[in-house]
Design a protein around this motif. Sequence first.
Motif: not given
Lengths: 526, 515
Positions: A390, A395-397, A401-402, A405-406, A510, A512-513, A516-517, A520, B65-67, B69, B130, B134, B137-138, B178
Amino acid sequence: MAFTYTITAGDWGHIAPQLTLLGVALLVMVIDTMLPARLRGGLVIIALLGVLSAAASALLVAQLGGAPSAFFGMITSDGLAIFSMLVILGATALALLIAPGYIERQGIHQQGEYYALVLLAATGMLLMSTASNLMMIFLGLELLSLPLYVLCAFVPGQQIAQESGMKYFLLSSFASGFLLYGMALVYGATGATGLTQIHAFVASHMPLDSSLAPLLLVGVVLIVVGLAFKVSAIPFHAWTPDVYQGAPTPVTALMSVGTKTAALVALARILVVALGPITSQWQPLLIALAILTMLGGNLLAATQTNVKRMLAYSSIAHAGYLLIGIAVGTNLGLAAMIFYLAAYGIMNIGAFGVVQVIERSVGFGTELDRFRGLGARQPWLAGAMTVFLLALAGIPGTVGFVAKYAVFSAAVLASHPELTIVGVIASMISFYYYLRIIWAMYFELNPEGDPATQGARAALGAQGTPPLMVESSGQSAVIAAKSVSMRQPIALGAMLSLGLAVLATIILGILPGPLFELARQAVGLP
Amino acid sequence: MSFPILTAIVFVPIIGAAIALFLPRGVAWGWAFFVAMVDLVLTIVMGFSFHVGTGGFQFAESQPWIPGLGLNYAVGIDGISLFLAILTALLAVVAIAASWSNPQRPGTYYAWMLLLSGGILGVFAATNVFLFYVFWEIMLVPAYLLIGTFGGPRRAYAAIKFVIYTAIGSLLMLAGIIGLGAVTQGSHGVSLDIPSLIGHVPVSAQGILFLAFFAAFAVKVPLVPFHSWLPDAYTEAPIPVTIMLAGAMSKTGAYGFLRFCLPLFPQAAHQAAPIIETLAVIGILYCAVQALIQTDFKRLLAYSSISHLGVVMLGIFALNTQGIDGAVLQMVNHGITTGALFLIAGYIEARTGTRSIAALGGLAARVPMLAITFGIAALSSLGLPGLNSFAGEFLALLGAFHANPLFGVLGTLVVIPAAWYLLRFFQGVMQGPVVGPTATPTGVEQSAHQDKRSTVAGSVRDLRPGDLAILIPLLALMVGIGFYPAPLPDRIEPSVQSALSVVATPHPTLLVPHR
């Protein structure tokens, strides 16, 4: 001309992770000769400790800061280097953890050499991802390739393994030739091999005049070809399925993540960092590569019936998504790409980790048939595989997925919506084959409930280890039906590795913040 | 900060699902039921503390949540989503209660069931596009696994068809999301919170973004011609799963139109309205006719469900208060009624071992309770005044009539086939001469010989007290809402008004330019 060559302690400090791995690799070889055969399984612990201390030293390098480059600009330890080193080391650790049970089953007795070669390959990957000079990039590439040639052919007495090693060696040498030729041309055009010098030269000669442009651009194309081979981007992918299928699965897992990471980071450094001023020149090439790779990889994967091969094609497809990060030519794209690499490392090694539990002999016994009814037979294993698939499908979660998306949103923000649209179409195709495996695991008849299988099982009796080799497709159904009724034992290391990967896939999916920081910051975004 | 009740409502079932995976066979049902009950109580508490008369989001929470993005975790509830959330929690309790005898692998089954309900609740609660995606799809994953693992003989086919249809739609929506982020990004970067997006989507981008969202929602509703996954999925899924799919999940599509397509892309919505209304009318009539000719009563209900959702779509794209009020009411009532009908269909199938209308007959004399409950649910479904569905359907069709008399009239025609196919189902099964297999297939210990005797004796078991206890809340709601519907529109209408205030304002570019 006088050439003073002084190296400070700081220089050595910068390559502490590589040195650690190198040292541990040698240590493993030495200890291997002194241990009695029955204790050699313990070598994996030394190797793992080596990887962990390399990761610790990478973090230490990041903490101490100091000059971002060492050895006269040969090596850098910027954020990108640290992040990709950690990805590679994490992948190496997971790949080492799934190895012990597998190499025992495949009858590999030279455990010391196996672990030492894995560590050496990882050293090469680290070197390549920290290199800031064309020569160092090439050196890293060769250092990671040579051990991998051997590892691919490591399972003794198997034709498919030898084919794997030989194919990788021949095609890879060819690609190295392209790369080196390209580097020579770039050197000829710019007079430098250091990436910062190349950047300075190109920036000061904009727009390119007609005496310079052909040399430089042909050089760039050849470099891209050479590295695209390592990334297994279409149309330079033909080796991937055969090599991935014939290599020991833990090696496949490492290769699919580590080599890709090192090669992509090197490609990003060359194109986005050094050749940033001529982005418009190389961008169409990369966009074409990314589109071809995404679509082709997924379409080819959808036709496979062997799960290991399917995952090989799937890793080609993911190379396509990853290339978007470079193709858009922005820092956000790079951040998205290295985040994707981390995510991909976790989920892909996890998926190969499940495959190696199922696999009987190298390259065989991973047919889709053998996943039938796995959900009922071994719910935890099937559950883990479901999570990884998945995640790979996006798939989200899940972290997959993240990552997707990124990457996609980086493409749209850089005004390349066509990449996102192709990526989305490619993902639709990928749903089919990832879900096909889940379908086999959960929806198809549990062979244990099948009377025919039970008969076969009774015939095998208590001693029955099923025949290993499944050569002809006619036999395969019968033999698969016999062997599939067995529960595959999962070694402790594999269990740990799979558990960690499942947790990371979900938790990073759930929350990813923070990661991802880091990604970046690694590319210098505020 | 007060108690984050919405987060609790969404995550109680999701965490409950994770725990259910580890539970042994014996306690899994009890745990799942307990979790679903807790969730239902939470939604009811939320319903009672909901402020009547305001249109905005209440119980709103927002966290970065994901700053990197520009993504927030933002939830909130308004009059449109409030009753849908309560409905989902209620149907989760009903579905889990109804699956107490489910034999194989209960831990997995209930985990997926709870995850499904958590996903649907998340869809209704999310106020960030967003986050909405999520949960959207879940929701898909457990539904796929539930149909494919626990469904009927053609389960794998139904499951893969379901997932491919919906995944293609969803991925197009992802591209749309997006793109939405890109076209609305300001100096502060990307923000996908709904309130900050309203009124900021440039008209030039609305058409394509509307289409992207339309793809996902039209498959989920489903609008004809994107519906062909539904009869297979509903028929092959086990009854409790069908209840969740038909009762709760099918509302997410229409809700998506209401929550996103209308307020975010008002100009595009205006332009697309006639097309969507046409599709809705075609769907209403086509599926009603399809329902008429089905021999399998589960399939009949599936087509009837699409047909009724067509009325909802007709109401929404009337783009007036009556229409949308009616649509929201009808969504809630359709959930209650469809849930009850599928539950009853499941009871009949479990008692007779067949889903064929022709193979059954004259059950009413032997199972009076089942016949009575079935009768009430059937009357509710065909919109009898005094039962729940009447008000919503009436309002939705009235709204459609005001928007365009032709569509209103055509949509109203649904009443005729609806009465016809439901009465055909009822009469075929409950009345007339006694025919067909009547043995209880669950009591497999009976020999074939005894089976034959029991046919003669007609020993089909009536509803047990447990079965009745599951049905009663739904029946009570049918009657209750039928007689006193006022609390629903009181809460729904202000939110509909505020949603419409965006849509109804004609954009300058649509007007004839001043000279």
